[in-house]
Each structure stands twice: as C-alpha cells, then as structure tokens.
Design a protein around this motif. Structure first.
Motif, PDB file in Angstrom:
ATOM      1  N   ASP A  25       0.888  -0.867  -0.243  1.00  0.00           N
ATOM      2  CA  ASP A  25      -0.384  -0.193  -0.323  1.00  0.00           C
ATOM      3  C   ASP A  25       1.015   0.995   0.429  1.00  0.00           C
ATOM      4  O   ASP A  25       1.571   1.278   0.923  1.00  0.00           O
ATOM      5  N   SER A  26       1.097   1.977  -1.019  1.00  0.00           N
ATOM      6  CA  SER A  26       1.697   3.071  -1.024  1.00  0.00           C
ATOM      7  C   SER A  26       1.462   4.468   0.058  1.00  0.00           C
ATOM      8  O   SER A  26       2.416   4.611   0.390  1.00  0.00           O
ATOM      9  N   ASP A  27       0.065   4.062   0.381  1.00  0.00           N
ATOM     10  CA  ASP A  27      -0.134   5.266   1.021  1.00  0.00           C
ATOM     11  C   ASP A  27       0.475   5.405   2.552  1.00  0.00           C
ATOM     12  O   ASP A  27       0.934   5.711   2.468  1.00  0.00           O
ATOM     13  N   TYR A  28       0.454   3.978   3.246  1.00  0.00           N
ATOM     14  CA  TYR A  28       0.617   3.465   4.200  1.00  0.00           C
ATOM     15  C   TYR A  28       2.327   3.045   4.412  1.00  0.00           C
ATOM     16  O   TYR A  28       3.193   4.074   5.281  1.00  0.00           O
ATOM     17  N   GLU A  29       2.611   2.893   3.577  1.00  0.00           N
ATOM     18  CA  GLU A  29       4.543   3.064   2.794  1.00  0.00           C
ATOM     19  C   GLU A  29       5.470   4.245   2.733  1.00  0.00           C
ATOM     20  O   GLU A  29       6.126   4.486   3.052  1.00  0.00           O
ATOM     21  N   TRP A  30       4.012   5.279   2.270  1.00  0.00           N
ATOM     22  CA  TRP A  30       4.588   7.013   2.401  1.00  0.00           C
ATOM     23  C   TRP A  30       5.062   7.410   3.774  1.00  0.00           C
ATOM     24  O   TRP A  30       6.006   8.010   4.062  1.00  0.00           O
ATOM     25  N   GLY A  31       3.836   6.987   4.571  1.00  0.00           N
ATOM     26  CA  GLY A  31       3.464   7.219   5.612  1.00  0.00           C
ATOM     27  C   GLY A  31       4.694   6.588   6.381  1.00  0.00           C
ATOM     28  O   GLY A  31       5.068   7.770   7.205  1.00  0.00           O
ATOM     29  N   GLU A  32       4.945   5.171   6.513  1.00  0.00           N
ATOM     30  CA  GLU A  32       5.913   4.685   7.037  1.00  0.00           C
ATOM     31  C   GLU A  32       7.871   5.390   6.850  1.00  0.00           C
ATOM     32  O   GLU A  32       8.349   5.782   7.623  1.00  0.00           O
ATOM     33  N   PHE A  33       7.405   5.672   5.774  1.00  0.00           N
ATOM     34  CA  PHE A  33       8.516   6.434   5.361  1.00  0.00           C
ATOM     35  C   PHE A  33       9.029   8.126   5.624  1.00  0.00           C
ATOM     36  O   PHE A  33      10.167   7.981   6.319  1.00  0.00           O
ATOM     37  N   THR A  34       8.345   8.563   6.038  1.00  0.00           N
ATOM     38  CA  THR A  34       8.134   9.775   6.713  1.00  0.00           C
ATOM     39  C   THR A  34       8.240   9.390   7.875  1.00  0.00           C
ATOM     40  O   THR A  34       8.544  10.551   8.893  1.00  0.00           O
ATOM     41  N   ILE A  35       8.478   8.983   9.072  1.00  0.00           N
ATOM     42  CA  ILE A  35       8.752   8.425  10.005  1.00  0.00           C
ATOM     43  C   ILE A  35      10.321   7.917   9.810  1.00  0.00           C
ATOM     44  O   ILE A  35      11.079   8.918  11.002  1.00  0.00           O
ATOM     45  N   ARG A  36      10.593   7.213   9.017  1.00  0.00           N
ATOM     46  CA  ARG A  36      12.286   6.889   9.089  1.00  0.00           C
ATOM     47  C   ARG A  36      12.460   8.385   8.536  1.00  0.00           C
ATOM     48  O   ARG A  36      14.141   8.363   9.083  1.00  0.00           O
ATOM     49  N   LEU A  37      12.364   9.071   7.959  1.00  0.00           N
ATOM     50  CA  LEU A  37      12.771  10.325   7.316  1.00  0.00           C
ATOM     51  C   LEU A  37      12.878  11.491   9.285  1.00  0.00           C
ATOM     52  O   LEU A  37      13.665  12.037   8.486  1.00  0.00           O
ATOM     53  N   GLY A  38      12.373  11.114  10.057  1.00  0.00           N
ATOM     54  CA  GLY A  38      12.076  11.643  11.015  1.00  0.00           C
ATOM     55  C   GLY A  38      11.064  13.034  11.205  1.00  0.00           C
ATOM     56  O   GLY A  38      11.242  14.146  11.950  1.00  0.00           O
ATOM     57  N   TRP A  39      10.435  12.877  10.306  1.00  0.00           N
ATOM     58  CA  TRP A  39       9.520  13.891   9.722  1.00  0.00           C
ATOM     59  C   TRP A  39       8.067  13.777  11.051  1.00  0.00           C
ATOM     60  O   TRP A  39       7.282  15.142  11.009  1.00  0.00           O
ATOM     61  N   CYS A  40       7.503  12.780  11.242  1.00  0.00           N
ATOM     62  CA  CYS A  40       6.840  11.833  11.336  1.00  0.00           C
ATOM     63  C   CYS A  40       7.262  11.651  12.940  1.00  0.00           C
ATOM     64  O   CYS A  40       8.453  10.687  13.676  1.00  0.00           O
ATOM     65  N   ARG A  42       7.260   8.224  15.671  1.00  0.00           N
ATOM     66  CA  ARG A  42       6.914   7.522  15.540  1.00  0.00           C
ATOM     67  C   ARG A  42       5.444   6.311  16.171  1.00  0.00           C
ATOM     68  O   ARG A  42       4.276   6.159  15.655  1.00  0.00           O
ATOM     69  N   GLY A  43       5.651   6.369  17.268  1.00  0.00           N
ATOM     70  CA  GLY A  43       3.976   5.620  18.257  1.00  0.00           C
ATOM     71  C   GLY A  43       2.601   6.543  17.962  1.00  0.00           C
ATOM     72  O   GLY A  43       2.041   6.083  17.520  1.00  0.00           O
ATOM     73  N   GLU A  44       2.610   8.247  18.182  1.00  0.00           N
ATOM     74  CA  GLU A  44       1.421   8.041  17.379  1.00  0.00           C
ATOM     75  C   GLU A  44       1.201   8.566  16.031  1.00  0.00           C
ATOM     76  O   GLU A  44      -0.112   7.619  16.045  1.00  0.00           O
ATOM     77  N   PHE A  45       1.901   8.731  14.847  1.00  0.00           N
ATOM     78  CA  PHE A  45       1.278   8.708  13.710  1.00  0.00           C
ATOM     79  C   PHE A  45       1.301   7.112  13.683  1.00  0.00           C
ATOM     80  O   PHE A  45       0.498   6.665  12.821  1.00  0.00           O
ATOM     81  N   GLY A  46       2.565   6.608  13.919  1.00  0.00           N
ATOM     82  CA  GLY A  46       2.441   5.350  13.622  1.00  0.00           C
ATOM     83  C   GLY A  46       1.342   4.656  13.595  1.00  0.00           C
ATOM     84  O   GLY A  46       0.826   3.644  12.640  1.00  0.00           O
ATOM     85  N   ARG A  47       0.319   4.732  15.498  1.00  0.00           N
ATOM     86  CA  ARG A  47      -1.021   3.957  15.235  1.00  0.00           C
ATOM     87  C   ARG A  47      -1.764   4.858  14.314  1.00  0.00           C
ATOM     88  O   ARG A  47      -2.837   3.986  14.456  1.00  0.00           O
ATOM     89  N   ARG A  48      -2.102   6.153  14.309  1.00  0.00           N
ATOM     90  CA  ARG A  48      -2.747   6.769  13.622  1.00  0.00           C
ATOM     91  C   ARG A  48      -3.112   5.839  12.027  1.00  0.00           C
ATOM     92  O   ARG A  48      -3.843   5.818  11.313  1.00  0.00           O
ATOM     93  N   ASN A  49      -1.809   6.055  11.512  1.00  0.00           N
ATOM     94  CA  ASN A  49      -2.004   5.918  10.313  1.00  0.00           C
ATOM     95  C   ASN A  49      -2.212   3.725   9.874  1.00  0.00           C
ATOM     96  O   ASN A  49      -3.251   3.760   9.465  1.00  0.00           O
ATOM     97  N   GLN A  50      -1.620   3.552  11.388  1.00  0.00           N
ATOM     98  CA  GLN A  50      -2.145   1.342  11.254  1.00  0.00           C
ATOM     99  C   GLN A  50      -3.590   2.324  11.485  1.00  0.00           C
ATOM    100  O   GLN A  50      -4.560   1.082  10.275  1.00  0.00           O
ATOM    101  N   ALA A  51      -4.588   2.665  12.282  1.00  0.00           N
ATOM    102  CA  ALA A  51      -5.873   2.565  12.055  1.00  0.00           C
ATOM    103  C   ALA A  51      -6.616   3.405  10.583  1.00  0.00           C
ATOM    104  O   ALA A  51      -7.549   3.373  10.548  1.00  0.00           O
ATOM    105  N   PHE A  52      -6.232   4.157  10.133  1.00  0.00           N
ATOM    106  CA  PHE A  52      -6.813   4.634   8.846  1.00  0.00           C
ATOM    107  C   PHE A  52      -6.609   3.916   7.707  1.00  0.00           C
ATOM    108  O   PHE A  52      -7.799   3.209   7.794  1.00  0.00           O
ATOM    109  N   TYR A  53      -5.781   2.655   8.331  1.00  0.00           N
ATOM    110  CA  TYR A  53      -5.702   1.249   7.047  1.00  0.00           C
ATOM    111  C   TYR A  53      -6.041   0.857   7.024  1.00  0.00           C
ATOM    112  O   TYR A  53      -6.893   0.482   6.244  1.00  0.00           O
TER     113      TYR A  53
END
Length: 234
Positions: A25-40, A42-53
């Motif tokens: 899922d390119s949308d989900y993976e882009w979100g994970e990528f921004t976490i690795r970049l340090g833009w977001c 991990r905890g809160e963004f990752g939780r919300r990204n998974q919930a939206f997915y």
C-alpha cells in the motif's frame, strides 16, 4: 453495396494500484517512510496511520480526515523538500517493489491496443511518480487542493477516487472524451472490496490478489480471480 463493419469499441484497461499492481500500500508505506525520515513521530503517527489503514480495509475510512493526516508533513515541509523525499521513496521503497508480473500485465494490454488508466484512492502526490514508473500516463488519483502559496493545503479537490467516487471520476473521464460506458469495452483489476462499485460497472471485472470479502463475492458471481503475485513454484 457492402457496408463497413461496425467499428470496434475503444478498449480500456483500468487498474487499482495498491495491492493490485503493487504488492504493498503506497499510501501506508509513504507514511512509514516519513517516520524513518524523522518527519513524524513513530508512536502517535504510526498508531494513527495503522488505524486509518484498518478503516480503509474495513470500508469505513473518512477519506477527507485521512488525507489531511497523510499530507500534513508534505504540506509543512514544502514542495522542494517533499519532492526530494519522494524521489528517495521511489528509489528505496517503490522501485524494488515493482514486480515483473505487473509490468507484463500492463504490457499485454498495451500491446492489445488498450488505453491504460490507473484509478486509485491514494493521493496524486504519492502516486503520480509511481504511475510514470509503471509507464501509465492516465492517472485518476485523489486530487489535492492548493493553498495561496501554490502548494498543497491538506484538503481534497473535487470528488475523491474512492468507492463510488471511482465510478464518478470515470464517468467524468469518459464524458470528457465524448464517451459513455456503453461506448467502451472495459476491464478493471482490483484487490479491494471497496472497489465493488466500479467492478460492477465495467465489462470485465477481475478480482486481483483479492481481499477476503472481494474473493468471496468474486467466487459467488463467477468473476475471474487473478493471483498476480502468487509465489512461483520451486
């Protein structure tokens, strides 16, 4: 006097993107990528990204809320930084995931003279470079509104290409070319039960790497099931 045969209807090959032409899922993976970049974070963004997915898979996603969430970092970082990050995302995440089976499927339709269209519920910022990498010019993705500074604002422009919205976007795409559904011979490949409205509209629906609900419906209705990314036999 002989008459000319009835002209062949234009042929369209429509493709969902995530888990259909891509094994992710390119949308989900882009979100994970921004976490690795340090833009977001991990905890809160990752939780919300998974919930939206999970909401998307369940068919209950509020696409407007999701797009505001998913594009927040892109909007804040600005065009130059966002586009540079996306180029890195393409190199590190998307290009390694492009499978020969997907390229072969596209090539077969292209060789048959079909017009290829990717229609996806993922936004245009994430997906336009992916469509180019797949060699598909026509992309119907979630369009993003722009603010006074000319960059994305986090809002959606027009009808989002999701569930019944995919049918509406294709209706408009056809109308802009002076066509209607009865004028074209159409095939649509999708993995998702969310895409049933468009699968029901085309000439030939193909459940591709289908989720459990779509697999059950395709089996019930006798739709072809394509396991595009099935493991190869040893």
């Amino acid at each position: 006097m002989s008459t000319d045969p009835t002209p062949q209807r234009p042929r369209l090959a429509l493709f969902d993107l995530d888990h259909t032409l891509l094994p992710l899922d390119s949308d989900y993976e882009w979100g994970e990528f921004t976490i690795r970049l340090g833009w977001c974070e991990r905890g809160e963004f990752g939780r919300r990204n998974q919930a939206f997915y999970d909401d998307y898979v369940a068919g209950r996603l509020d696409v407007h809320d999701y797009v505001r969430f998913a594009t927040e970092a892109v909007c804040q970082r600005g065009q130059q930084a966002a586009e540079a990050a996306h180029a890195q995302f393409m190199r590190e995440v998307i290009q390694p995931a492009i499978r020969p089976e997907a390229l072969d499927l596209l090539a077969r339709h292209r060789a048959a003279g079909d017009e290829l269209v990717i229609i996806t519920a993922t936004n245009e910022f994430v997906t336009r470079p992916i469509a180019r990498a797949l060699g598909v010019e026509q992309l119907l993705a979630v369009e993003l509104a722009r603010g006074a500074n000319g960059w994305y604002s986090g809002a959606i422009h027009g009808v989002p290409s999701m569930r019944e919205g995919k049918v509406q976007r294709m209706d408009a795409w056809l109308a802009a070319r002076g066509l209607a559904w009865q004028d074209v011979d159409s095939t649509f490949y999708s993995d998702s039960f969310n895409d049933v409205p468009l699968l029901e509209r085309v000439t030939r629906p193909v459940a591709t790497n289908p989720d459990a609900r779509l697999r059950a419906l395709a089996t019930e209705r006798g739709w072809p099931i394509l396991e595009l990314f099935a493991p190869k036999a040893p």
